[in-house]
Design a protein around this motif. Structure first.
Motif, short mmCIF file in Angstrom:
data_model
loop_
_atom_site.label_atom_id
_atom_site.label_comp_id
_atom_site.label_asym_id
_atom_site.label_seq_id
_atom_site.Cartn_x
_atom_site.Cartn_y
_atom_site.Cartn_z
N ARG A 1 -13.20 8.03 -13.96
CA ARG A 1 -13.44 6.15 -12.70
C ARG A 1 -14.03 5.40 -13.90
O ARG A 1 -13.44 4.90 -14.53
CB ARG A 1 -13.25 6.78 -11.50
N ASN A 2 -15.06 6.56 -14.68
CA ASN A 2 -15.97 5.96 -15.10
C ASN A 2 -16.12 7.14 -16.15
O ASN A 2 -17.48 8.21 -15.30
CB ASN A 2 -17.46 5.81 -13.81
N VAL A 3 -15.86 6.40 -17.41
CA VAL A 3 -16.41 7.21 -18.05
C VAL A 3 -17.40 6.58 -19.10
O VAL A 3 -17.77 5.22 -19.58
CB VAL A 3 -15.30 7.41 -19.85
N ALA B 1 -12.56 6.81 -26.09
CA ALA B 1 -12.69 5.81 -24.78
C ALA B 1 -11.67 5.18 -25.06
O ALA B 1 -11.17 5.09 -23.78
CB ALA B 1 -14.23 4.93 -25.79
N VAL B 2 -10.80 4.64 -25.49
CA VAL B 2 -9.40 3.82 -26.08
C VAL B 2 -8.83 4.74 -24.95
O VAL B 2 -7.55 4.36 -23.97
CB VAL B 2 -8.99 3.75 -26.56
N GLN B 3 -8.24 6.22 -25.41
CA GLN B 3 -7.48 7.12 -24.64
C GLN B 3 -8.10 7.28 -22.75
O GLN B 3 -6.77 7.38 -22.07
CB GLN B 3 -7.37 8.38 -25.37
N SER B 4 -9.17 7.55 -22.41
CA SER B 4 -9.82 7.46 -21.08
C SER B 4 -9.20 6.04 -20.51
O SER B 4 -8.91 5.83 -19.40
CB SER B 4 -10.75 7.39 -20.99
N LYS B 5 -9.62 4.99 -21.33
CA LYS B 5 -8.53 3.83 -20.81
C LYS B 5 -7.27 3.98 -20.37
O LYS B 5 -6.95 3.27 -19.18
CB LYS B 5 -8.64 2.30 -21.22
N LEU B 6 -6.44 3.76 -21.16
CA LEU B 6 -5.06 4.04 -21.32
C LEU B 6 -4.80 5.07 -20.30
O LEU B 6 -3.57 4.91 -19.86
CB LEU B 6 -4.51 4.44 -22.86
N LEU B 7 -5.23 6.36 -19.78
CA LEU B 7 -4.57 7.37 -19.15
C LEU B 7 -5.36 6.84 -17.51
O LEU B 7 -5.06 6.90 -16.48
CB LEU B 7 -5.96 8.40 -18.86
N GLY B 8 -6.20 5.46 -17.19
CA GLY B 8 -6.37 4.54 -15.68
C GLY B 8 -7.72 4.94 -16.04
O GLY B 8 -7.89 4.39 -14.89
N GLU C 1 -11.56 3.38 -15.25
CA GLU C 1 -11.10 1.89 -14.77
C GLU C 1 -12.95 1.27 -15.77
O GLU C 1 -12.54 -0.19 -15.59
CB GLU C 1 -12.31 2.14 -13.04
N ASN C 2 -13.69 2.45 -15.19
CA ASN C 2 -14.57 1.21 -16.70
C ASN C 2 -14.96 2.27 -17.87
O ASN C 2 -15.18 3.87 -17.34
CB ASN C 2 -15.88 1.41 -15.86
#
Length: 444
Positions: A277-279, A292-299, A301-302
């Motif tokens: 949830r928080n990466v 980082a970008v792929q973490s965000k693209l996978l959903g 939140e932060n």
């Protein structure tokens, strides 16, 4: 990655499949023919083209753009492939914004360069769609070469050697060829299995055999290779990952960014890839941005990239930094990790502000904490598995000229070798140049 799934905050399926599919669609959609013609028309076809000098593989960029402009994209592709047999991948992943396009006269005059990368992709995709190969092998030389590592440098070297008539055996530690192109680049840059398709296409030259699951120092020995083959080319990459050197980095939820990217790239269903949830991603290079970008693209939140130096010193290009920001990633500068907090699993990361004095980085003593159920390390990789007989320089295999190592009959290139940038296009150039040097040596 397995340990990180012990934390409750790291789960799969944060977004529905259709949303994830949209998020991971092609970063730079391919040109339609009319778009390519318009883009090619913007080229000045400079006689002293600075874009050629800026290209590590020295592609004749004005020539291939002229060939597109005159309606011959397949001829343009051949111009590209003569210098860079992985021109299709490089068109997708090269930091053109800091190489050929930054040097473009249109960029200097107008702040808007010719889109060289997209034009290169248009040409190479056009030719690769044909069920053929642009080159044929020379007459067999009877010479054999071992290539250790099927990444960009190894594939480039193997193809050029095969084209020159030598028989090549590639030994690859992983179950698939491709190296970082297959395992280490963001999925949205190379969708639809392009990396493997490119390997299959390259192999059509003939004369190349790949043996997977064969790692140097574990399954194969350098002395045995030099005894069995006429030459050896090492392109083993960098297998180790630097440590955070922060208290608590062994907690569940702390993982290597390269492993995360590889897992994501090999997943048949992206909704099955767990993410926090928080990466927080520690590092400032392309790997940090990709994770980082792929973490965000996978959903997630932060998502935060925490880099110990200034924005100007960040290894990732401004384009990559801007891409991260556009995707909702927060970029923090002049901070370094000092501790990961949590009872067995990461909950927070503690960062210390840094300053630079006389070129030396040091902590200020002032800290802050960020929620972090997942922490990715993207702070550089290290060389592993090389025999002691090989001389090293700066933690990599020392090379001179076109990749000659300290051992007779052994060459090296790509990320594992000293000198040059750790880029796909640079690795391709080093593999090609080493192959030409190997050929000259074997032809004496």
């Amino acid at each position: 990655m397995a340990n990180s799934q012990m934390t409750s905050g790291i789960v799969a399926g944060r977004l529905p499949a259709d949303r994830i599919s949209e998020n991971f669609s092609d970063l730079h959609p391919a040109y339609e023919p009319h778009e390519a013609a318009v883009a090619a028309d913007r080229c000045y076809f400079c006689y002293d083209a600075p874009c050629i000098t800026a290209c590590p593989t020295s592609i004749d960029i004005p020539l291939f753009i002229r060939q597109i402009q005159t309606g011959h994209p397949e001829a343009a592709a051949r111009t590209i492939f003569e210098q860079n047999i992985l021109g299709g991948m490089c068109a997708r992943v090269c930091p053109t914004e800091t190489l050929c396009e930054e040097a473009c006269v249109r960029e200097t005059a107008e702040g808007k360069p010719v889109e060289i990368g997209r034009l290169q992709r248009y040409a190479t995709d056009t030719l690769m769609a044909k069920d053929s190969h642009p080159f044929t092998r020379a007459a067999p030389t009877g010479k054999t070469v071992a290539v250790v590592g099927a990444g960009p440098a190894g594939l480039s070297c193997a193809h050029r050697l095969a084209m020159l008539g030598h028989d090549v055996t590639i030994f690859e530690a992983r179950p698939k060829a491709g190296g970082l192109n297959e395992f280490g680049i963001a999925a949205y840059k190379t969708p639809d299995g392009f990396a493997q398709a490119e390997v299959d296409w390259l192999m059509k030259i003939g004369g190349i055999t790949v043996e997977n699951g064969k790692a140097l120092g574990r399954d194969i020995d350098l002395d045995a290779l030099t005894s069995s083959f006429d030459a050896v080319f090492l392109s083993i990459g960098l297998g180790g990952v630097n440590a955070l050197r922060a208290q608590g980095e062994d907690k569940a939820g702390v993982a290597d960014a390269v492993d995360f990217i590889a897992r994501l790239r090999q997943a048949s269903d992206l909704t099955s890839v767990p993410v926090g949830r928080n990466v927080v991603v520690i590092g400032g290079g392309m790997t940090a941005v990709d994770a980082a970008v792929q973490s965000k693209l996978l959903g997630s939140e932060n998502v935060t990239i925490a880099y110990r130096r200034s924005r100007e010193e960040m290894g990732a290009s401004k384009f990559e930094q801007d891409l991260a920001a556009q995707k909702g990633v927060k970029l923090m500068f002049n901070v370094m990790p000092v501790a990961v907090h949590g009872n067995g699993a990461a909950v927070e990361i503690e960062l210390e502000y840094t300053t630079s004095e006389g070129g030396k980085l040091k902590g200020t003593g002032e800290t802050l904490r960020l929620p972090a159920d997942q922490v990715f390390k993207a702070i550089g990789q290290t060389l592993t598995g090389t025999p002691e007989s090989l001389a090293l320089e700066g933690g990599k295999i020392a090379v001179t000229g076109a990749g000659r190592t300290s051992l007779s009959g052994v060459w090296a290139g790509g990320d594992c070798a000293s000198g040059g940038d750790d880029l796909t296009v640079t690795a391709v150039a080093e593999g090609r140049d080493a192959a030409l040097d190997i050929h000259a040596t074997l032809s004496v």
